[in-house]
Design a protein around this motif. Structure first.
Motif, PDB file in Angstrom:
ATOM      1  N   ARG A   1      -5.001  13.421 -10.483  1.00 37.47           N
ATOM      2  CA  ARG A   1      -4.829  12.895 -11.840  1.00 37.47           C
ATOM      3  C   ARG A   1      -5.543  13.813 -12.824  1.00 37.47           C
ATOM      4  O   ARG A   1      -6.662  14.244 -12.571  1.00 37.47           O
ATOM      5  N   THR A   2      -4.875  14.098 -13.929  1.00 36.04           N
ATOM      6  CA  THR A   2      -5.443  14.963 -14.961  1.00 36.04           C
ATOM      7  C   THR A   2      -5.531  14.187 -16.262  1.00 36.04           C
ATOM      8  O   THR A   2      -4.504  13.672 -16.749  1.00 36.04           O
ATOM      9  N   ASP A   3      -6.732  14.085 -16.837  1.00 37.50           N
ATOM     10  CA  ASP A   3      -6.864  13.348 -18.092  1.00 37.50           C
ATOM     11  C   ASP A   3      -6.459  14.247 -19.267  1.00 37.50           C
ATOM     12  O   ASP A   3      -6.128  15.420 -19.102  1.00 37.50           O
ATOM     13  N   ARG A   4      -6.496  13.671 -20.459  1.00 37.58           N
ATOM     14  CA  ARG A   4      -6.015  14.399 -21.640  1.00 37.58           C
ATOM     15  C   ARG A   4      -6.915  15.567 -22.030  1.00 37.58           C
ATOM     16  O   ARG A   4      -6.537  16.402 -22.843  1.00 37.58           O
ATOM     17  N   ARG A   5      -8.116  15.632 -21.452  1.00 38.13           N
ATOM     18  CA  ARG A   5      -8.994  16.764 -21.687  1.00 38.13           C
ATOM     19  C   ARG A   5      -8.803  17.875 -20.661  1.00 38.13           C
ATOM     20  O   ARG A   5      -9.468  18.906 -20.732  1.00 38.13           O
ATOM     21  N   GLY A   6      -7.927  17.645 -19.700  1.00 39.78           N
ATOM     22  CA  GLY A   6      -7.673  18.653 -18.681  1.00 39.78           C
ATOM     23  C   GLY A   6      -8.534  18.530 -17.446  1.00 39.78           C
ATOM     24  O   GLY A   6      -8.468  19.382 -16.548  1.00 39.78           O
ATOM     25  N   ASN A   7      -9.324  17.461 -17.357  1.00 38.68           N
ATOM     26  CA  ASN A   7     -10.171  17.256 -16.182  1.00 38.68           C
ATOM     27  C   ASN A   7      -9.353  16.665 -15.035  1.00 38.68           C
ATOM     28  O   ASN A   7      -8.628  15.687 -15.230  1.00 38.68           O
ATOM     29  N   GLU A   8      -9.486  17.249 -13.848  1.00 35.78           N
ATOM     30  CA  GLU A   8      -8.721  16.810 -12.686  1.00 35.78           C
ATOM     31  C   GLU A   8      -9.598  16.030 -11.707  1.00 35.78           C
ATOM     32  O   GLU A   8     -10.784  16.333 -11.527  1.00 35.78           O
ATOM     33  N   LYS A   9      -8.985  15.042 -11.068  1.00 33.44           N
ATOM     34  CA  LYS A   9      -9.647  14.300 -10.006  1.00 33.44           C
ATOM     35  C   LYS A   9      -8.653  14.140  -8.859  1.00 33.44           C
ATOM     36  O   LYS A   9      -7.567  13.602  -9.047  1.00 33.44           O
ATOM     37  N   THR A  10      -9.033  14.616  -7.684  1.00 34.15           N
ATOM     38  CA  THR A  10      -8.148  14.571  -6.517  1.00 34.15           C
ATOM     39  C   THR A  10      -8.754  13.656  -5.456  1.00 34.15           C
ATOM     40  O   THR A  10      -9.949  13.729  -5.161  1.00 34.15           O
ATOM     41  N   THR A  11      -7.916  12.801  -4.909  1.00 30.71           N
ATOM     42  CA  THR A  11      -8.325  11.913  -3.819  1.00 30.71           C
ATOM     43  C   THR A  11      -7.327  12.038  -2.680  1.00 30.71           C
ATOM     44  O   THR A  11      -6.122  12.226  -2.905  1.00 30.71           O
ATOM     45  N   THR A  12      -7.820  11.920  -1.458  1.00 29.98           N
ATOM     46  CA  THR A  12      -6.964  11.963  -0.264  1.00 29.98           C
ATOM     47  C   THR A  12      -7.244  10.734   0.588  1.00 29.98           C
ATOM     48  O   THR A  12      -8.404  10.419   0.876  1.00 29.98           O
ATOM     49  N   ARG A  13      -6.163  10.043   0.940  1.00 30.24           N
ATOM     50  CA  ARG A  13      -6.280   8.853   1.779  1.00 30.24           C
ATOM     51  C   ARG A  13      -5.351   8.988   2.977  1.00 30.24           C
ATOM     52  O   ARG A  13      -4.287   9.610   2.880  1.00 30.24           O
ATOM     53  N   THR A  14      -5.765   8.374   4.069  1.00 31.89           N
ATOM     54  CA  THR A  14      -4.956   8.399   5.289  1.00 31.89           C
ATOM     55  C   THR A  14      -4.565   6.974   5.672  1.00 31.89           C
ATOM     56  O   THR A  14      -5.409   6.061   5.661  1.00 31.89           O
ATOM     57  N   TYR A  15      -3.281   6.792   5.999  1.00 30.52           N
ATOM     58  CA  TYR A  15      -2.749   5.483   6.372  1.00 30.52           C
ATOM     59  C   TYR A  15      -2.041   5.596   7.715  1.00 30.52           C
ATOM     60  O   TYR A  15      -1.587   6.679   8.110  1.00 30.52           O
ATOM     61  N   THR A  16      -1.916   4.468   8.382  1.00 31.24           N
ATOM     62  CA  THR A  16      -0.998   4.422   9.516  1.00 31.24           C
ATOM     63  C   THR A  16       0.410   4.310   8.943  1.00 31.24           C
ATOM     64  O   THR A  16       0.597   3.865   7.797  1.00 31.24           O
ATOM     65  N   PRO A  17       1.438   4.705   9.699  1.00 36.86           N
ATOM     66  CA  PRO A  17       2.802   4.551   9.196  1.00 36.86           C
ATOM     67  C   PRO A  17       3.131   3.122   8.774  1.00 36.86           C
ATOM     68  O   PRO A  17       3.828   2.909   7.774  1.00 36.86           O
ATOM     69  N   ALA A  18       2.622   2.137   9.514  1.00 34.93           N
ATOM     70  CA  ALA A  18       2.891   0.738   9.178  1.00 34.93           C
ATOM     71  C   ALA A  18       2.242   0.361   7.842  1.00 34.93           C
ATOM     72  O   ALA A  18       2.844  -0.338   7.012  1.00 34.93           O
ATOM     73  N   GLN A  19       1.009   0.813   7.624  1.00 31.15           N
ATOM     74  CA  GLN A  19       0.325   0.542   6.362  1.00 31.15           C
ATOM     75  C   GLN A  19       1.075   1.156   5.177  1.00 31.15           C
ATOM     76  O   GLN A  19       1.253   0.517   4.140  1.00 31.15           O
ATOM     77  N   TRP A  20       1.495   2.397   5.337  1.00 32.74           N
ATOM     78  CA  TRP A  20       2.205   3.082   4.264  1.00 32.74           C
ATOM     79  C   TRP A  20       3.535   2.408   3.945  1.00 32.74           C
ATOM     80  O   TRP A  20       3.927   2.293   2.789  1.00 32.74           O
ATOM     81  N   GLN A  21       4.185   1.941   4.984  1.00 35.26           N
ATOM     82  CA  GLN A  21       5.463   1.254   4.781  1.00 35.26           C
ATOM     83  C   GLN A  21       5.250  -0.041   4.000  1.00 35.26           C
ATOM     84  O   GLN A  21       6.036  -0.364   3.106  1.00 35.26           O
ATOM     85  N   ARG A  22       4.183  -0.786   4.317  1.00 36.11           N
ATOM     86  CA  ARG A  22       3.915  -2.025   3.594  1.00 36.11           C
ATOM     87  C   ARG A  22       3.577  -1.742   2.134  1.00 36.11           C
ATOM     88  O   ARG A  22       3.978  -2.484   1.244  1.00 36.11           O
ATOM     89  N   LEU A  23       2.841  -0.675   1.877  1.00 36.54           N
ATOM     90  CA  LEU A  23       2.469  -0.331   0.506  1.00 36.54           C
ATOM     91  C   LEU A  23       3.673   0.042  -0.349  1.00 36.54           C
ATOM     92  O   LEU A  23       3.630  -0.073  -1.578  1.00 36.54           O
ATOM     93  N   ASN A  24       4.744   0.493   0.270  1.00 37.22           N
ATOM     94  CA  ASN A  24       5.912   0.983  -0.482  1.00 37.22           C
ATOM     95  C   ASN A  24       7.114   0.068  -0.399  1.00 37.22           C
ATOM     96  O   ASN A  24       8.243   0.482  -0.678  1.00 37.22           O
ATOM     97  N   LYS A  25       6.881  -1.189  -0.039  1.00 36.63           N
ATOM     98  CA  LYS A  25       7.974  -2.162  -0.048  1.00 36.63           C
ATOM     99  C   LYS A  25       8.346  -2.506  -1.468  1.00 36.63           C
ATOM    100  O   LYS A  25       7.504  -2.587  -2.349  1.00 36.63           O
TER     101      LYS A  25
END
Length: 221
Positions: A197-221
């Protein structure tokens, strides 16, 4: 009457090589369109074509040409806006409907591409290079998020990585990336999601998360 005679003359001239002619119904805000295309086979139309856009309450007439005006035809000489090679929406968040005209499948992995025209004053439409390039560099037509005033594009880097990016659009024809997400499914036991994510001042914040396939599928229903 003079305006419609002029429209007919433009239609006949630009569509001189065309074999098929159609009228597009139910475009938004009262806009009317006729299209000509080189040919149709088994309900699939394509080849060189032209679009003739006008509004009964305005004096302007717009003509757009395409090297490959692809779409699926219906019975008869009328096609609905949803099935036509045209998309009319407010892409620039200024309250006016703009138009996208199909230009074939020239994007990544043969995805559809469009020429984008922005509506200005008095119903005139001008080419918008920045938005046209979005359809060429990403897969298919971008989506419009009116709540965030954002344009959303997707792409596939390889077999297992899918990218989504979101851009803000400014009246100066500038696109600013403020969000990106990559989804890596190369490991069958996990899904790795990286968001920046980049705010209007140009500052970036990066996050990485790991899911099981089942978890990811539930999140995207």
């Amino acid at each position: 009457m003079k305006k419609y005679l002029m429209l007919f003359a433009l239609f006949a001239a630009a569509g001189a090589q065309a074999k098929e002619f159609f009228r597009v119904t139910d475009l938004p805000d009262g806009w009317q369109a006729h299209i000509s295309v080189e040919g149709c086979k088994d309900n699939h139309c394509g080849g060189k074509g032209a679009v003739f856009l006008y509004h009964p309450k305005q004096e302007t007439t717009n003509v757009f040409k395409s090297d490959d005006l692809i779409f699926e035809r219906s019975e008869g000489s009328k096609i609905s806006a949803a099935k036509s090679p045209l998309i009319m929406k407010d892409f620039t968040f200024d309250g006016r409907k703009d138009i996208a005209v199909a230009t074939g499948n020239k994007g990544p992995k043969n995805s559809p591409t469009y020429d984008i025209y922005e509506q200005g004053e008095y119903g005139y439409f001008g080419s918008n290079y920045s938005l046209t390039e979005l359809t060429k560099n990403y897969m298919g037509m971008f989506r419009v998020d009116n709540k965030q005033k954002a344009l959303i594009v997707t792409n596939e880097v390889d077999c297992c990585t899918r990218i989504e990016e979101r851009y803000r659009y400014s009246p100066e024809y500038i696109l600013t990336l403020f969000y990106s997400r990559s989804v890596d499914t190369s490991d069958e036991d996990k899904v790795v999601v990286t968001e920046t994510r980049t705010d209007r001042r140009g500052n970036e914040k990066t996050t990485t998360r790991t899911y099981t396939p089942a978890q990811w599928q539930r999140l995207n229903k």
